[in-house]
Enzyme design. Structure first.
Site: not given
Ligand code: FE2
Lengths: 70, 189
Positions: B135, B165, B64
Site C-alpha cells: 500500500e 492507499e 483494488e
Molecule cells: Fe490499495
C-alpha cells in the site's frame, strides 16, 4: 505541513545538474494512528466520496512539492 | 461471487491529450505495486488468514479491481485517439508495435506482469506486513505520477486513488493489531 518532510541531499561541486535543494517525502496521517479511534469527526457523505475518506483526520491532500524547471 | 456495478468508483476525467502520461500510468496497471498485483495478492491471501481479517482482504481486494478499472479508463482515454505518430512521439512505439492501442498488463518499462510480484507466505503477520508495504509503495507511485502530470483532472483521480492507499494501509495495520490480540486486554504495571 505536518505530513510533508524533507531533507537536503549532499551536492558535490562535480554533480552535473543544479542541486534539487530539498528532497521531499510524506509521512501521511495513518502512520500516527495504528488503530483508528472510534467516533472521529466525519465529512459529509458527498464530500467523503470525493475525498476518498470519511474522516478529516485521515485526509492528506497531495501536491507536487517540487518547482518546475524547464 | 461478485456483483458488478456498471460505473467507476470515482469519475475519471482527462483534460489534455498527452499519451505520454499513459506510458507512466501503466505502472499502476501491470506493475509490481500496481492495482492488479494488489487485487490478486489480497484475494489469494484470504484463504490462509485468521477468520477475523478475511473480510478485510475480500473488501480491499475487490476495491483494488475498481481502482484497476479507473487506471484502465485513464490509459484508454489518453491513447484511444492517438495516431501511430503520436504514440511514437510519446515513447509508446514499442507498445504500438506489439499491441496497437490495446491495454496490456505490463509496467512502465514494458515488462509483462508476473505472479512473482506477489507473495503468499502463509504466515499472517508476514503477509499483512507485505500488504502494508504494498500500500505504501502504491501510495508513493501515485505521488510520483502526480508530480509528473500537469493534467488537473487526471491528478484529481490520482489523488483519490492515493488517499485510498492511505486508508488501506491503516486497515492492514489494524488487522495486525487484531491478530496481536492485545487491544482489549487490560494493561497492568
Ligand atoms: Fe490499495
Amino acid at each position: 505541513m505536518k505530513y510533508v518532510k524533507s531533507y537536503v541531499p549532499y551536492h558535490s561541486p562535480f554533480d552535473p545538474c543544479p542541486p534539487i535543494g530539498k528532497k521531499y517525502y510524506r509521512t501521511p496521517p495513518h502512520l500516527y494512528m495504528t488503530f483508528q479511534p472510534y467516533n472521529l469527526p466525519q465529512f459529509s457523505p458527498q464530500e467523503a466520496l470525493k475525498k476518498g475518506t470519511l474522516w478529516p483526520a485521515l485526509y492528506d491532500y497531495y501536491e507536487n512539492p517540487y518547482d518546475r524547471r524547464s | 461471487m461478485w456483483i458488478y456495478e456498471k460505473k467507476l468508483q470515482y469519475p475519471v476525467k482527462v483534460s489534455t491529450c498527452n499519451p505520454r502520461l499513459a506510458k507512466f500510468l501503466v505502472e499502476q496497471y501491470g506493475g509490481a505495486d500496481g492495482e492488479l498485483a494488489a487485487a490478486l495478492r489480497y484475494l489469494n491471501q484470504r484463504y490462509t488468514i485468521p477468520d477475523k481479517v478475511i473480510g478485510l482482504l475480500t473488501d480491499i481486494g475487490t476495491e483494488e479491481f475498481a481502482h484497476l478499472e479507473m487506471i484502465a479508463t485513464m490509459i484508454y482515454k489518453l491513447t484511444k485517439d492517438a495516431t501511430p505518430q503520436q504514440m511514437r512521439d510519446a515513447g509508446l512505439d514499442a507498445h504500438y508495435a506489439n499491441h496497437d492501442s490495446a491495454l496490456f498488463y505490463h509496467n512502465a518499462d514494458g515488462v509483462p506482469f508476473t505472479a512473482a510480484y506477489i507473495q503468499a507466505k502463509g504466515d499472517p503477520i508476514a503477509d499483512l506486513y507485505e500488504d502494508i508495504a504494498a500500500e505504501e509503495k502504491a501510495r508513493a507511485t501515485y505521488q510520483w505520477l502526480i508530480d509528473m502530470s500537469d493534467d488537473p483532472d487526471l491528478n484529481d483521480g490520482l489523488r483519490f486513488l492515493r488517499e485510498r492507499e492511505i486508508i488501506h494501509s491503516l486497515r492492514f495495520r489494524e488487522a495486525v493489531e487484531i491478530l496481536k490480540q492485545e487491544r482489549d486486554q487490560k494493561v497492568f504495571f
